[in-house]
Enzyme design. Structure first.
Site, PDB file in Angstrom:
ATOM      1  N   CYS A 114     165.036 -53.158  67.508  1.00 44.90           N
ATOM      2  CA  CYS A 114     163.946 -54.032  67.040  1.00 44.90           C
ATOM      3  C   CYS A 114     164.364 -54.917  65.865  1.00 44.90           C
ATOM      4  O   CYS A 114     163.713 -55.923  65.582  1.00 44.90           O
ATOM      5  CB  CYS A 114     162.725 -53.205  66.656  1.00 44.90           C
ATOM      6  SG  CYS A 114     162.048 -52.310  68.058  1.00 44.90           S
ATOM      7  N   HIS A 250     158.246 -57.983  62.139  1.00 51.19           N
ATOM      8  CA  HIS A 250     158.404 -57.401  63.471  1.00 51.19           C
ATOM      9  C   HIS A 250     157.035 -56.862  63.891  1.00 51.19           C
ATOM     10  O   HIS A 250     156.340 -56.226  63.112  1.00 51.19           O
ATOM     11  CB  HIS A 250     159.440 -56.282  63.436  1.00 51.19           C
ATOM     12  CG  HIS A 250     159.490 -55.469  64.691  1.00 51.19           C
ATOM     13  ND1 HIS A 250     159.557 -56.051  65.936  1.00 51.19           N
ATOM     14  CD2 HIS A 250     159.470 -54.128  64.892  1.00 51.19           C
ATOM     15  CE1 HIS A 250     159.580 -55.092  66.853  1.00 51.19           C
ATOM     16  NE2 HIS A 250     159.529 -53.926  66.244  1.00 51.19           N
ATOM     17  N   ASN A 280     154.817 -54.476  71.316  1.00 50.81           N
ATOM     18  CA  ASN A 280     156.119 -54.462  70.639  1.00 50.81           C
ATOM     19  C   ASN A 280     157.186 -54.949  71.628  1.00 50.81           C
ATOM     20  O   ASN A 280     157.492 -54.254  72.591  1.00 50.81           O
ATOM     21  CB  ASN A 280     156.410 -53.029  70.164  1.00 50.81           C
ATOM     22  CG  ASN A 280     157.716 -52.922  69.407  1.00 50.81           C
ATOM     23  OD1 ASN A 280     158.542 -53.832  69.425  1.00 50.81           O
ATOM     24  ND2 ASN A 280     157.905 -51.796  68.749  1.00 50.81           N
TER      25      ASN A 280
END
Ligand code: UT7
Length: 323
Positions: A114, A250, A280
């Site tokens: 990520c 993020h 996500n």
């Protein structure tokens, strides 16, 4: 006089299929209310059968090139952040290079889960300011839906697919925080946390595997480490919280986004959030958020942006960019 890597264009791609939280209620012991209240996610996009990470990356790259007013042959390098490359090798970046009919330059993938887009931007910045490349296409693209265990309600409701891209170009600058471009970088990793977020497959296992996560542990580290890395990057850029126009975090969980903004002393009115619509998307989440925010008029030229991410590794980091 110094040189900076300045953003010339941005674009994104989201697969057509939108999956609302309610769809999971049909197959899992879960509710829209649980997913929304624990994560802030309302819906996500899933790639179609046969649609790959490099396919999505090519669409996002074309959109970013169009926004920059450039052709693929104006680009010296492609850096693609992904943990879900189409094949073990060659890199998805080289597939994008061919997909764009690029006849020169070099292309490679960066894998920091990520945090991948932060790592990729940092690498592109280093290559630009060292004179190795003048223009770099930096892409984040993921098909995390292919890593989901559809029986594990604690993970499969959280992730989505998509791609975003930026074009960076070398530009002469004064060397102050008023310059446009990437002003500072902070990168970190700690492999001792490998067991709290990982995929239980790969070449050593003979299968692709599924994403496994100890959500509460990752949450705890995220809240602690994201504000720290953002503050380090801000200090290196010589800026204060009051100078920031936008935080582009993020997009994993709205509660993590809220806590980090609070710790940084930045109001939520200055935080870009797309987690509600995208879920996500790992390394794609930041370029997707940047592109959406530019498109809807939030981000404008000269805006001061702090962007931060954490993911498997653990790997985490932040950048300060003047748009
Ligand atoms: O991008 C990489 C970084 N990743 C992240 O940043 C994710 C970080 N973690 C998180 O976002 C959160 O920890 C989650 C959203 C994953 C979970 O939220 P939580 O508040 O930490 O919940 P929990 O894991 O403590 O689960 C609470 C309860 C549990 O039940 P018991 O043990 O309390 O009876 C779970 O079994 O919720 C249950 N649960 C669910 N219930 C309904 C877990 N998943 C679900 C679900 N629907 N989908």
């Amino acid at each position: 006089m110094t040189q900076r890597a300045v953003v010339k264009g941005v674009g994104h791609y989201l697969p057509q299929r939108i999956v609302e939280n309610s769809e999971f209620e049909e197959t899992l012991d879960t509710t829209d209310e649980w997913i929304t209240s624990r994560s802030g996610i309302k819906r996500r996009h899933f790639a179609a059968e046969g649609e790959t990470t490099s396919d999505m990356a090519i669409y996002a790259a074309r959109a970013a090139l169009y926004d920059a007013g450039l052709d693929a042959d104006d680009i010296d390098a492609i850096i693609l952040a992904t943990s879900t490359a189409d094949l073990t090798f060659p890199s998805a970046a080289t597939m994008v290079q061919t997909g764009l009919s690029m006849t020169g330059g070099f292309a490679y993938d960066v894998q920091a889960v990520c945090a991948g887009f932060i790592y990729a931007l940092s690498t592109a910045n280093a290559q630009i300011i060292s004179g190795q490349a003048k223009r770099v296409l930096v892409i984040g693209a993921e098909t995390f839906s292919r890593l989901m265990d559809w029986k594990d309600r604690s993970t499969c409701v959280l992730f989505g697919d998509g791609a975003g891209a930026l074009v960076l170009e070398v530009t002469d600058a004064e060397g102050t925080s008023n310059d446009r471009g990437i002003l500072s970088v902070d990168l970190n990793s700690d492999g001792s946390y490998r067991d709290i977020l990982y995929v239980d497959g790969g070449v050593s296992t003979g299968k692709t595997g599924y994403l496994r996560m100890e959500g509460k542990e990752v949450f705890r580290h995220a809240v602690e480490k994201l504000s720290e890395t953002a503050e380090t990057a801000m200090e290196r850029a010589g800026i204060q919280a009051g100078d920031i126009d936008w935080v582009v975090p993020h997009q994993a969980n709205i509660r993590i986004i809220n806590s980090t903004a609070r710790k940084m002393g930045v109001p939520m009115s200055k935080v870009v959030t797309t987690v509600q619509d995208h879920g996500n998307t790992s390394a794609a989440s930041i370029p997707l958020a940047l592109s959406v925010a530019k498109q809807n008029g939030q981000i404008k030229e000269n805006d001061l942006i702090v962007t931060e991410a954490i993911g498997g590794g653990l790997a985490w980091g932040a950048l300060v960019i003047r748009w």
